[in-house]
Design a protein around this motif. Structure first.
Motif, mmCIF file in Angstrom:
data_model
loop_
_atom_site.group_PDB
_atom_site.id
_atom_site.type_symbol
_atom_site.label_atom_id
_atom_site.label_comp_id
_atom_site.label_asym_id
_atom_site.label_seq_id
_atom_site.Cartn_x
_atom_site.Cartn_y
_atom_site.Cartn_z
ATOM 1 N N SER A 170 0.826 -1.213 0.000
ATOM 2 C CA SER A 170 0.000 0.000 0.000
ATOM 3 C C SER A 170 0.855 1.256 0.000
ATOM 4 O O SER A 170 0.587 2.214 -0.735
ATOM 5 C CB SER A 170 -0.925 0.008 1.220
ATOM 6 N N LEU A 171 1.907 1.248 0.820
ATOM 7 C CA LEU A 171 2.743 2.441 0.935
ATOM 8 C C LEU A 171 3.514 2.710 -0.348
ATOM 9 O O LEU A 171 3.595 3.861 -0.812
ATOM 10 C CB LEU A 171 3.706 2.293 2.112
ATOM 11 N N VAL A 172 4.070 1.670 -0.955
ATOM 12 C CA VAL A 172 4.856 1.895 -2.169
ATOM 13 C C VAL A 172 3.952 2.352 -3.317
ATOM 14 O O VAL A 172 4.369 3.147 -4.173
ATOM 15 C CB VAL A 172 5.673 0.635 -2.532
ATOM 16 N N LYS A 173 2.699 1.919 -3.334
ATOM 17 C CA LYS A 173 1.759 2.398 -4.351
ATOM 18 C C LYS A 173 1.413 3.869 -4.136
ATOM 19 O O LYS A 173 1.272 4.631 -5.101
ATOM 20 C CB LYS A 173 0.496 1.537 -4.344
ATOM 21 N N GLU A 174 1.272 4.280 -2.887
ATOM 22 C CA GLU A 174 1.010 5.694 -2.597
ATOM 23 C C GLU A 174 2.212 6.557 -2.982
ATOM 24 O O GLU A 174 2.060 7.671 -3.494
ATOM 25 C CB GLU A 174 0.677 5.877 -1.118
ATOM 26 N N ILE A 175 3.409 6.052 -2.741
ATOM 27 C CA ILE A 175 4.625 6.773 -3.124
ATOM 28 C C ILE A 175 4.694 6.921 -4.640
ATOM 29 O O ILE A 175 5.009 7.996 -5.165
ATOM 30 C CB ILE A 175 5.866 6.047 -2.572
ATOM 31 N N ALA A 176 4.387 5.846 -5.361
ATOM 32 C CA ALA A 176 4.393 5.892 -6.821
ATOM 33 C C ALA A 176 3.382 6.915 -7.335
ATOM 34 O O ALA A 176 3.674 7.698 -8.251
ATOM 35 C CB ALA A 176 4.080 4.508 -7.380
ATOM 36 N N LYS A 177 2.205 6.916 -6.739
ATOM 37 C CA LYS A 177 1.160 7.872 -7.133
ATOM 38 C C LYS A 177 1.617 9.305 -6.904
ATOM 39 O O LYS A 177 1.429 10.176 -7.755
ATOM 40 C CB LYS A 177 -0.116 7.578 -6.337
ATOM 41 N N ALA A 178 2.250 9.549 -5.757
ATOM 42 C CA ALA A 178 2.696 10.902 -5.423
ATOM 43 C C ALA A 178 3.818 11.375 -6.335
ATOM 44 O O ALA A 178 3.930 12.573 -6.621
ATOM 45 C CB ALA A 178 3.148 10.954 -3.962
ATOM 46 N N CYS A 179 4.649 10.440 -6.810
ATOM 47 C CA CYS A 179 5.825 10.805 -7.613
ATOM 48 C C CYS A 179 5.610 10.661 -9.113
ATOM 49 O O CYS A 179 6.481 11.038 -9.899
ATOM 50 C CB CYS A 179 7.018 9.960 -7.187
ATOM 51 N N GLY A 180 4.481 10.081 -9.519
ATOM 52 C CA GLY A 180 4.186 9.983 -10.938
ATOM 53 C C GLY A 180 4.830 8.817 -11.658
ATOM 54 O O GLY A 180 5.042 8.877 -12.869
ATOM 55 N N PHE A 181 5.139 7.737 -10.942
ATOM 56 C CA PHE A 181 5.583 6.525 -11.625
ATOM 57 C C PHE A 181 4.642 5.378 -11.269
ATOM 58 O O PHE A 181 3.726 5.534 -10.462
ATOM 59 C CB PHE A 181 7.045 6.183 -11.308
ATOM 60 N N GLU A 182 4.832 4.227 -11.907
ATOM 61 C CA GLU A 182 3.979 3.071 -11.681
ATOM 62 C C GLU A 182 4.786 1.945 -11.050
ATOM 63 O O GLU A 182 6.014 1.892 -11.190
ATOM 64 C CB GLU A 182 3.369 2.588 -12.999
ATOM 65 N N VAL A 183 4.092 1.054 -10.342
ATOM 66 C CA VAL A 183 4.758 -0.104 -9.748
ATOM 67 C C VAL A 183 3.958 -1.367 -10.024
ATOM 68 O O VAL A 183 2.730 -1.335 -10.130
ATOM 69 C CB VAL A 183 4.950 0.054 -8.222
ATOM 70 N N GLU A 184 4.673 -2.454 -10.153
ATOM 71 C CA GLU A 184 4.084 -3.791 -10.229
ATOM 72 C C GLU A 184 4.639 -4.586 -9.057
ATOM 73 O O GLU A 184 5.846 -4.843 -8.992
ATOM 74 C CB GLU A 184 4.451 -4.477 -11.542
ATOM 75 N N VAL A 185 3.775 -4.948 -8.117
ATOM 76 C CA VAL A 185 4.217 -5.638 -6.904
ATOM 77 C C VAL A 185 4.138 -7.144 -7.122
ATOM 78 O O VAL A 185 3.088 -7.675 -7.498
ATOM 79 C CB VAL A 185 3.367 -5.224 -5.689
ATOM 80 N N GLN A 186 5.254 -7.829 -6.890
ATOM 81 C CA GLN A 186 5.327 -9.276 -7.069
ATOM 82 C C GLN A 186 5.681 -9.957 -5.754
ATOM 83 O O GLN A 186 6.472 -9.434 -4.966
ATOM 84 C CB GLN A 186 6.383 -9.637 -8.120
ATOM 85 N N ASN A 187 5.095 -11.125 -5.534
ATOM 86 C CA ASN A 187 5.396 -11.933 -4.351
ATOM 87 C C ASN A 187 6.626 -12.785 -4.638
ATOM 88 O O ASN A 187 6.592 -13.677 -5.486
ATOM 89 C CB ASN A 187 4.195 -12.819 -4.013
ATOM 90 N N ILE A 188 7.713 -12.510 -3.929
ATOM 91 C CA ILE A 188 8.989 -13.191 -4.155
ATOM 92 C C ILE A 188 9.470 -13.793 -2.833
ATOM 93 O O ILE A 188 9.451 -13.124 -1.798
ATOM 94 C CB ILE A 188 10.060 -12.212 -4.693
ATOM 95 N N ALA A 189 9.913 -15.033 -2.871
ATOM 96 C CA ALA A 189 10.406 -15.688 -1.657
ATOM 97 C C ALA A 189 11.602 -14.933 -1.087
ATOM 98 O O ALA A 189 12.461 -14.448 -1.831
ATOM 99 C CB ALA A 189 10.797 -17.134 -1.954
#
Length: 249
Positions: free
Chosen positions: A53-72
């Motif tokens: 949630s936090l990294v998506k809010e940061i991306a929104k505030a800064c104008g970039f996009e993120v794809e969150v993946q579940n990695i061991a």
């Protein structure tokens, strides 16, 4: 006639290049979805939690996009070092050893060793735990912090902190040592324990969580640092913490 047809096509081609050049950058974010409330999988097997949630809010505030993946966890740092992922957002504590191999963002959350106890229990300071049975997850920093202060607690380690909390509620142990975010999660968000728990104390030195990028990626870490500042200013940071942790009171 051919010229009249080609000119609009050329204009559209150039316009298309311009749009593409200004498209938002997209970064792959790696997280290990085994540590609620920081990161876990929802009913649709999608990564959720405080970090996503936090990294998506940061991306929104800064104008970039993120794809969150579940990695061991055991492959997460090698992956960012190899360039398979751009950012690690997985409750990563800043340590001198990690700082030698990776670049950290500014810290975004301080985590304290915390004692979770039954509602109505008298514990207020570590010394009150002398001779008491205190559970915790194997290898967790809160257990290590309690051992470090040497108050004479009887430590019982569990594979899963949830099992320790269940034993405490059922009277088999007296308290549980956990990270502060986990304590807040169980206290505020787990309906089955409503009214049965209290956050008795925090003690010891804090750990600091930060995002991780490949060593030397100054441009990306500056974006993250800017984003951390922006979400704290625009209220998104507090909303994310409230959503996933609830109130500390």
């Amino acid at each position: 006639m051919l010229k009249k047809i080609l000119l609009p096509l050329i204009a559209l081609f150039v316009l298309g290049i311009g749009v593409s050049a200004h498209a938002a950058e997209k970064y792959v974010v790696a997280t290990d979805c085994t540590f609620p409330p920081m990161e876990y999988l929802d009913e649709n097997k999608q990564p959720v939690g405080l970090d996503p949630s936090l990294v998506k809010e940061i991306a929104k505030a800064c104008g970039f996009e993120v794809e969150v993946q579940n990695i061991a966890w055991d492959g997460i740092f090698a992956g960012v070092a190899a360039g398979r992922y751009d950012i690690v957002a997985a409750a990563v504590s800043i340590t001198p050893e990690r700082a030698k191999a990776f670049t950290f963002s500014d810290p975004y959350l301080d985590i304290y060793p915390t004692i979770l106890a039954p509602a109505g229990s008298p514990f207020a300071k570590p010394e009150d735990l002398k001779g008491k049975k205190v559970g915790g997850q194997i290898g967790n920093s809160a257990i290590m912090a309690l051992e470090k202060v040497k108050v004479g607690a009887v430590i019982r380690e569990y594979d899963d902190v949830g099992l320790a909390i269940e034993d405490m509620v059922n009277g088999r142990i007296d308290a549980v040592a956990v990270d502060s975010v986990v304590a807040l999660y169980y206290f505020n968000k787990k309906a089955e324990y409503k009214g049965k728990l209290r956050i008795a104390m925090q003690f010891g030195e804090p750990e600091r969580y930060a995002f991780v990028v490949k060593k030397g990626n100054k441009e990306l870490v500056e974006k993250l640092n800017k984003g951390i500042k922006l979400v704290k200013e625009n209220g998104a940071y507090d909303r994310v913490l409230s959503e996933h942790l609830g109130s500390a009171k």
